[in-house]
Design a protein around this motif. Sequence first.
Motif, mmCIF file in Angstrom:
data_model
loop_
_atom_site.group_PDB
_atom_site.id
_atom_site.type_symbol
_atom_site.label_atom_id
_atom_site.label_comp_id
_atom_site.label_asym_id
_atom_site.label_seq_id
_atom_site.Cartn_x
_atom_site.Cartn_y
_atom_site.Cartn_z
ATOM 1 N N GLY A 529 -20.345 4.441 -0.142
ATOM 2 C CA GLY A 529 -20.357 4.899 1.237
ATOM 3 C C GLY A 529 -18.964 4.913 1.841
ATOM 4 N N PRO A 530 -18.715 5.823 2.802
ATOM 5 C CA PRO A 530 -17.383 5.895 3.428
ATOM 6 C C PRO A 530 -17.034 4.628 4.194
ATOM 7 N N GLY A 531 -18.038 3.977 4.793
ATOM 8 C CA GLY A 531 -17.756 2.735 5.503
ATOM 9 C C GLY A 531 -17.310 1.621 4.580
ATOM 10 N N PHE A 532 -17.912 1.550 3.407
ATOM 11 C CA PHE A 532 -17.517 0.534 2.432
ATOM 12 C C PHE A 532 -16.084 0.764 1.962
ATOM 13 N N LEU A 533 -15.738 2.027 1.669
ATOM 14 C CA LEU A 533 -14.368 2.329 1.247
ATOM 15 C C LEU A 533 -13.375 2.047 2.370
ATOM 16 N N PHE A 534 -13.773 2.344 3.600
ATOM 17 C CA PHE A 534 -12.902 2.048 4.747
ATOM 18 C C PHE A 534 -12.661 0.552 4.859
ATOM 19 N N TYR A 535 -13.718 -0.227 4.722
ATOM 20 C CA TYR A 535 -13.576 -1.689 4.761
ATOM 21 C C TYR A 535 -12.673 -2.185 3.635
ATOM 22 N N LEU A 536 -12.902 -1.677 2.437
ATOM 23 C CA LEU A 536 -12.168 -2.154 1.274
ATOM 24 C C LEU A 536 -10.681 -1.839 1.403
ATOM 25 N N LYS A 537 -10.353 -0.631 1.875
ATOM 26 C CA LYS A 537 -8.948 -0.257 2.029
ATOM 27 C C LYS A 537 -8.253 -1.152 3.047
ATOM 28 N N HIS A 538 -8.901 -1.388 4.175
ATOM 29 C CA HIS A 538 -8.259 -2.198 5.197
ATOM 30 C C HIS A 538 -8.172 -3.658 4.793
ATOM 31 N N TYR A 539 -9.138 -4.133 4.062
ATOM 32 C CA TYR A 539 -9.051 -5.509 3.587
ATOM 33 C C TYR A 539 -7.865 -5.663 2.628
ATOM 34 N N LEU A 540 -7.708 -4.701 1.741
ATOM 35 C CA LEU A 540 -6.620 -4.786 0.773
ATOM 36 C C LEU A 540 -5.257 -4.580 1.425
ATOM 37 N N LEU A 541 -5.229 -3.909 2.580
ATOM 38 C CA LEU A 541 -3.967 -3.737 3.291
ATOM 39 C C LEU A 541 -3.494 -5.035 3.927
ATOM 40 N N GLU A 542 -4.419 -5.943 4.183
ATOM 41 C CA GLU A 542 -4.065 -7.189 4.830
ATOM 42 C C GLU A 542 -3.526 -8.188 3.804
ATOM 43 N N GLU A 543 -2.687 -9.068 4.324
ATOM 44 C CA GLU A 543 -2.088 -10.087 3.463
ATOM 45 C C GLU A 543 -2.910 -11.368 3.576
ATOM 46 N N THR A 544 -4.001 -11.435 2.851
ATOM 47 C CA THR A 544 -4.875 -12.602 2.895
ATOM 48 C C THR A 544 -4.578 -13.520 1.720
ATOM 49 N N GLU A 545 -5.039 -14.734 1.839
ATOM 50 C CA GLU A 545 -4.844 -15.718 0.783
ATOM 51 C C GLU A 545 -5.930 -15.649 -0.279
ATOM 52 N N GLU A 546 -6.927 -14.807 -0.071
ATOM 53 C CA GLU A 546 -8.037 -14.700 -1.027
ATOM 54 C C GLU A 546 -7.655 -13.731 -2.144
ATOM 55 N N ASN A 547 -7.374 -14.266 -3.316
ATOM 56 C CA ASN A 547 -7.059 -13.439 -4.473
ATOM 57 C C ASN A 547 -8.330 -13.172 -5.269
ATOM 58 N N LEU A 548 -8.545 -11.924 -5.568
ATOM 59 C CA LEU A 548 -9.733 -11.568 -6.324
ATOM 60 C C LEU A 548 -9.608 -12.012 -7.771
ATOM 61 N N SER A 549 -10.721 -12.340 -8.344
ATOM 62 C CA SER A 549 -10.731 -12.638 -9.771
ATOM 63 C C SER A 549 -10.442 -11.358 -10.544
ATOM 64 N N GLN A 550 -10.137 -11.495 -11.840
ATOM 65 C CA GLN A 550 -9.843 -10.314 -12.642
ATOM 66 C C GLN A 550 -11.036 -9.367 -12.686
ATOM 67 N N GLU A 551 -12.226 -9.929 -12.773
ATOM 68 C CA GLU A 551 -13.420 -9.085 -12.816
ATOM 69 C C GLU A 551 -13.573 -8.278 -11.537
ATOM 70 N N SER A 552 -13.414 -8.940 -10.374
ATOM 71 C CA SER A 552 -13.553 -8.235 -9.101
ATOM 72 C C SER A 552 -12.417 -7.240 -8.893
ATOM 73 N N ALA A 553 -11.190 -7.639 -9.263
ATOM 74 C CA ALA A 553 -10.052 -6.737 -9.087
ATOM 75 C C ALA A 553 -10.216 -5.489 -9.953
#
Length: 938
Positions: A529-553
């Motif tokens: 869905g476009p909303g999911f992609l919008f969320y994912l892009k903006h989350y990845l643009l942010e500098e958060t301390e949560e690093n994704l696991s290799q599987e999720s990345a």
Amino acid sequence: MVHVYNCHPFASQQIVQVNGEGKPLIKALLCKYQVLTLSLWLRWSRSLGWSSLLFSHPAPSHPGDYLVTIEEKNNATYLRAYTNWRYQAEEKARVGVRLLGHLLRGASVRGGAQMEIIEIPLSERPVAVACCSVTGDLLVGCENTLVLFALRTQNLHLLSPQVALCGGYVAVQTELEVLVLKLDATSEPIALDESQDVDKIELLGDRAKDCEISVCIEQTGLEDRGHYVLSRFTPEFFQGCTVEEIHLHSLQLYPLFSNNQSASVEEPACVFCFFSLPTAGYLYSLKGGVELLSTYQYPEKVLRAVLTDHLLHVITKNALQCFTVRCAAVAARLEDPYIDTTMKACPPSSLEVCALRMQLFIGLRSVCVYGQHVVLLSTADTETPEETERNTQRRGLSRKWTMSSPKETSAAGHGWNLYVVDTVSPLTLYQEMVEYSQRYVETNPQAQSLRHLLSEAHLLLRASLLQTSEQRELEEAFRQNCAQLGDCFSRGSQKDCHLALPYYRMSGLSIPEVLSRNRPPPSSPHFYGPGFLFYLKHYLLEETEENLSQESADEVIDIFSQSEPSELVSVCASLSMINVSPARTLRILQHLENTTGVSVPLTITMATMMLRLNDLQQYTELMERHAEMLFVYGFIEEPRLLLHGAGGGRHADIRPTALTQQLAKSQPGLLVASMVALHENSKVQLEQADLIFKVCLGCENCLQVDFWEALLMASSQEAVIQELLFRVASVYIDRLTNTNSDTHFNSSHTRSKRRSLKSVEDLINSCSHYGALYPWLTALSPAHTITFQHLDTLYKLQSLLCGPSLSVGSVTPLLERLSDETLWGFSLHLLSTTRGGQYDTSIEKLLDRCPQAIIAYANHQLQDNHLALWWQKLLPELCNRTRAAPDNGILLAALKETLVMVAREMSPTDFLELMPDDGTAAYFLPHLLTCSQKHLVA
């Protein structure tokens, strides 16, 4: 449009039956009561017929404990206030009756235990009463006037069919319109003449201009200091309505408090005005401007309506029904500045209302609400439908109070039923809504009705959280609801897909949890869905301390390679993707390059993956593909390829990437140029860049100085320029201070292991802040045995002192650390005194230390406004020194050059006055002759 959902807000009901005889109790207003007191009031009223029940909601500060009634007995109408009535309930005290005027000084004020019935005389017949939940003021509506009583140090609530009072607002209801007055306290007296009153009117609709209700302030002598200014509005709602449909009822001014408000703050967060027609209800927000929030279209004729925080309760002749309200949406936006941003969201106040399942009754007459209890009054209908119609037509369209005269009851009387219906808690109602929403999820997950129902549940929870603090179950339900709304918007249309981001954020879900909720079914494996992609892009643009696991990345890489391949560079640059498989990602990037062509950001991203694979040969080949400036533009396009955490505050946690560390070793020029470009494009702040060079990279401070020098060449910001000039000057002085001799540095940790990226010639030619070295400095140059690094630093500092931009006064204290025993040290001090305008002192020092440079100094410095120093200072100094050392050829040569200059610039008469009278005039005569000849030619 009104949505109808089969959710039941009622839990149970209790029935109390009373046989009433005699005249009716016209109006009653009860404040700060409990359900158990109902039986007490019924016992008092067994001999009275009832026309309505009116209760109030207690404000957060707990309102005053008194009861106000309008009673009729023996054809006379009384306004009474009952105080300390709880003692009568406990049968501990007698009842006293007092006749008082405007000032209420009953037993409740004196603190006694006796219940008092205070009769308040009025000049006109009272027809309605209302109490303010904020100030405790009492408003009495008479047939032609309103009387306002102030209650000291108390808080009450209002509820009246004709008049309402709340927090400075007064609402008046006629048969055709609603008038709202805003009472604003002012510090200066204001003459309320007709012209000034018109200027203060706030109108909503043209009908307000023709309002026939006059507004004036009647002074009683008991008011506090201050005056009032009035504003009013009159909504329009009569177009296309019949006479029967325009009879107004159920007027309320309703405050909404927030749990974030201080206990000492008595002003509500919001104030709402509600009134109703038989076929429609209207909810307005008053605070911060008048705004129509909701219009309720009833499915059948409504007799009464009561507004609460969560629901609007309405009664028809045979049913109780509930509608949703939008008060929480307004309060949320007034309370939280981050609502309607990428951080938080709330359904709009314009959201269409919905009706919940109704409860059937017989002969309903009145309704009121206290807490979670809905109190209903019903009786057998003694009027035929024909009589009801005739009475309606008889009222006509005259602008009168909507209070009909009390009707005589039959001698036999009739039965009255009192119902107490307990509503379910907001949390229980929310759970029922969620259960009901599952039907939409199973049939059509993208249905508009599903989103609407979840939005209703969201507002229900918000209303509860506004007034309740630290309820874990509510907060957990709120997060669950935000997750469900995030799911709706993630799969929804492009129009409002952006709302998936704030709702998912408010839910507290991690990216893996959001990923699991949005994996497409096997039937459509490549659709997101476009909303999911919008969320994912903006989350990845942010500098958060949560690093994704290799599987999720890796899953994220797959999602974008399938849905939006153009975003792969931005995705790979995210700090959260640090654990992505480099080899797998490199294959996807190479496929993207083969498909879309070569681009600089894509090349840099591939080089980064090569670094993670430790393939320096392939890395080098990729970094040699493009010119340096093209790579700089690539870093401007995606700064996170170099830095994480840039662009935030001055103290943001910033860190370099592996590529940045590699560039510091192999391509420092590219790194410095890129950092300068990022700073000039507002991608990184100066303090952040300093942190990268000084701390994070652990490199020599020369690379940091290279950055400052390069930034001086590029920056046009005056504040940045002055800061950089001081910094580079301080570093130059520090490096020269650590010189133990003319040949080497004393401190090995400050010795540069390589040449600077910019030489002094580069800076002089390319940077206006570095000036060309003064000619006389050549004579003060150090010996050739000095190291290159020392000489380069010296020339750069001299160039800064020769330039137009450096404030010498700011670095003079630092120059004191440098010794003037060496000629190069002396040159810096001489530059300082010269730039400070101390030419006399400079001439003396130069003649003492290096007289061979005096003429070069004078030719360069003693010009224009300082030309007179040739004969006022330099000539006398040279004369005195040559007398003391007549064999000093350097001084004699300097004296000769000075006389040539003086003879050229002065008149013969002035020159003659300069000639000494000590017998050495013959030395000056040839110059006097030259002066005279030039003067005659001129």
